[in-house]
Scaffold this motif. Structure first.
Motif, short mmCIF file in Angstrom:
data_model
loop_
_atom_site.label_atom_id
_atom_site.label_comp_id
_atom_site.label_asym_id
_atom_site.label_seq_id
_atom_site.Cartn_x
_atom_site.Cartn_y
_atom_site.Cartn_z
N THR A 90 0.83 -1.19 0.00
CA THR A 90 0.00 0.00 0.00
C THR A 90 0.87 1.25 0.00
OG1 THR A 90 -1.85 -1.07 1.13
CG2 THR A 90 -1.70 1.33 1.32
N ALA A 91 0.65 2.12 -0.99
CA ALA A 91 1.48 3.31 -1.14
C ALA A 91 0.95 4.13 -2.32
CB ALA A 91 2.93 2.93 -1.41
N VAL A 92 1.50 5.31 -2.45
CA VAL A 92 1.31 6.07 -3.69
C VAL A 92 2.46 5.68 -4.61
CG1 VAL A 92 1.15 8.34 -4.76
CG2 VAL A 92 0.18 7.97 -2.48
N TYR A 93 2.11 5.31 -5.83
CA TYR A 93 3.10 4.86 -6.80
C TYR A 93 3.34 5.97 -7.82
CZ TYR A 93 3.07 0.15 -4.95
OH TYR A 93 3.23 -0.94 -4.13
N TYR A 94 4.62 6.23 -8.07
CA TYR A 94 5.02 7.31 -8.95
C TYR A 94 5.81 6.77 -10.13
CZ TYR A 94 3.97 10.25 -4.90
OH TYR A 94 3.34 10.87 -3.84
N CYS A 95 5.52 7.30 -11.29
CA CYS A 95 6.29 7.02 -12.49
C CYS A 95 7.44 8.03 -12.58
CB CYS A 95 5.37 7.15 -13.70
SG CYS A 95 6.13 6.86 -15.30
N ASN A 96 8.60 7.56 -13.02
CA ASN A 96 9.77 8.41 -13.12
C ASN A 96 10.46 8.22 -14.46
OD1 ASN A 96 13.08 8.25 -12.49
ND2 ASN A 96 12.05 10.12 -11.84
N ALA A 97 10.93 9.32 -15.02
CA ALA A 97 11.69 9.27 -16.27
C ALA A 97 12.99 10.05 -16.07
CB ALA A 97 10.87 9.87 -17.41
N LYS A 98 14.07 9.42 -16.46
CA LYS A 98 15.37 10.09 -16.38
C LYS A 98 15.91 10.26 -17.80
CE LYS A 98 16.82 8.55 -11.76
NZ LYS A 98 15.48 8.27 -11.27
N GLY A 99 16.15 11.51 -18.18
CA GLY A 99 16.64 11.80 -19.51
C GLY A 99 18.10 11.41 -19.67
N PRO A 100 18.59 11.38 -20.92
CA PRO A 100 19.98 10.97 -21.17
C PRO A 100 21.00 11.92 -20.54
CG PRO A 100 18.93 11.82 -23.16
CD PRO A 100 17.85 11.67 -22.15
N ASP A 101 20.62 13.14 -20.23
CA ASP A 101 21.53 14.09 -19.59
C ASP A 101 21.33 14.18 -18.09
OD1 ASP A 101 21.07 16.24 -22.46
OD2 ASP A 101 22.68 14.80 -22.06
N TYR A 102 20.63 13.22 -17.53
CA TYR A 102 20.33 13.21 -16.11
C TYR A 102 21.60 13.30 -15.25
CZ TYR A 102 19.17 11.08 -11.56
OH TYR A 102 19.04 10.81 -10.22
N TYR A 103 21.55 14.16 -14.23
CA TYR A 103 22.62 14.21 -13.24
C TYR A 103 22.08 14.88 -11.99
CZ TYR A 103 23.22 19.22 -14.12
OH TYR A 103 23.02 20.57 -14.22
N CYS A 104 22.79 14.70 -10.91
CA CYS A 104 22.42 15.32 -9.64
C CYS A 104 23.57 16.18 -9.13
CB CYS A 104 22.05 14.27 -8.60
SG CYS A 104 20.59 13.31 -9.00
N SER A 105 23.20 17.30 -8.56
CA SER A 105 24.17 18.19 -7.93
C SER A 105 23.64 18.51 -6.54
CB SER A 105 24.33 19.46 -8.76
OG SER A 105 25.22 20.36 -8.11
N GLY A 106 24.29 17.98 -5.52
CA GLY A 106 23.75 18.13 -4.17
C GLY A 106 22.43 17.39 -4.06
N ASP A 107 21.42 18.10 -3.59
CA ASP A 107 20.11 17.49 -3.40
C ASP A 107 19.21 17.61 -4.63
OD1 ASP A 107 19.90 18.58 0.06
OD2 ASP A 107 20.79 16.80 -0.86
N LYS A 108 19.68 18.28 -5.65
CA LYS A 108 18.80 18.50 -6.80
C LYS A 108 19.28 17.67 -7.99
CE LYS A 108 16.58 22.10 -9.53
NZ LYS A 108 15.28 21.42 -9.40
N CYS A 109 18.29 17.07 -8.67
CA CYS A 109 18.57 16.29 -9.87
C CYS A 109 17.91 16.95 -11.07
CB CYS A 109 18.07 14.85 -9.71
SG CYS A 109 18.92 13.93 -8.41
N TYR A 110 18.56 16.81 -12.21
CA TYR A 110 18.11 17.47 -13.43
C TYR A 110 17.74 16.44 -14.48
CZ TYR A 110 20.24 21.41 -11.07
OH TYR A 110 20.55 22.38 -10.14
N TYR A 111 16.84 16.83 -15.37
CA TYR A 111 16.31 15.92 -16.41
C TYR A 111 15.72 14.68 -15.72
CZ TYR A 111 19.17 19.01 -19.18
OH TYR A 111 19.72 20.13 -19.73
N ASP A 112 15.01 14.96 -14.64
CA ASP A 112 14.43 13.94 -13.77
C ASP A 112 12.97 14.30 -13.60
OD1 ASP A 112 14.73 12.99 -10.28
OD2 ASP A 112 14.45 11.71 -12.05
N TYR A 113 12.07 13.47 -14.13
CA TYR A 113 10.66 13.83 -14.23
C TYR A 113 9.79 12.85 -13.47
CZ TYR A 113 12.81 16.45 -18.02
OH TYR A 113 13.63 17.27 -18.74
N TRP A 114 8.71 13.39 -12.89
CA TRP A 114 7.83 12.57 -12.05
C TRP A 114 6.36 12.80 -12.43
CZ3 TRP A 114 9.87 9.22 -8.54
CH2 TRP A 114 11.23 9.38 -8.24
#
Length: 124
Positions: A90-114
């Motif tokens: 039991t939970a909320v289920y989320y779809c995620n897409a990570k683009g080819p340029d995906y990266y994270c800097s600190g706590d923030k991620c880019y090209y990361d979609y929900w």
């Protein structure tokens, strides 16, 4: 802009099955790594399944053998087949897409979609 919309959640009895779908728009689906995550009440979000653009799948021990992720690049859609469901799923289920340029800097991620999430409740 990439958009994700989940569907297929609901109420199911223990031992039952559900199939979640997530359709992506706004970009070329086939170049994205796709995944499903979930967040249960009072818990952190966790990975449920992933399916990379190269075809590799990955599951945590908690769902391995019960959940199957698949993707249809022609339909821009990723699926999560969930079998033998338990109350702890039991939970909320989320779809995620990570683009080819995906990266994270600190706590923030880019090209990361929900997506907005879909509720799955396993209860008798």
């Amino acid at each position: 802009q990439v958009q994700l919309v989940e569907s297929g959640g609901g109420l199911v009895q223990p031992g039952g099955s559900l199939r979640l779908s997530c359709i992506m728009s706004g970009s070329i689906f086939s170049i994205f790594d796709m995944g499903w995550y979930r967040r249960a009440p009072g818990k952190q979000r966790e990975l449920v399944a992933s399916f990379t653009k190269s075809g590799t799948t990955n599951y945590p021990v908690s769902v391995k053998g019960r959940f199957v992720i698949s993707r249809d690049n022609a339909k821009n859609t990723v699926y999560l087949q969930m079998n033998t469901l338990k109350s702890e799923d039991t939970a909320v289920y989320y779809c995620n897409a990570k683009g080819p340029d995906y990266y994270c800097s600190g706590d923030k991620c880019y090209y990361d979609y929900w997506g907005p999430g879909t509720q799955v409740t396993v209860s008798s």
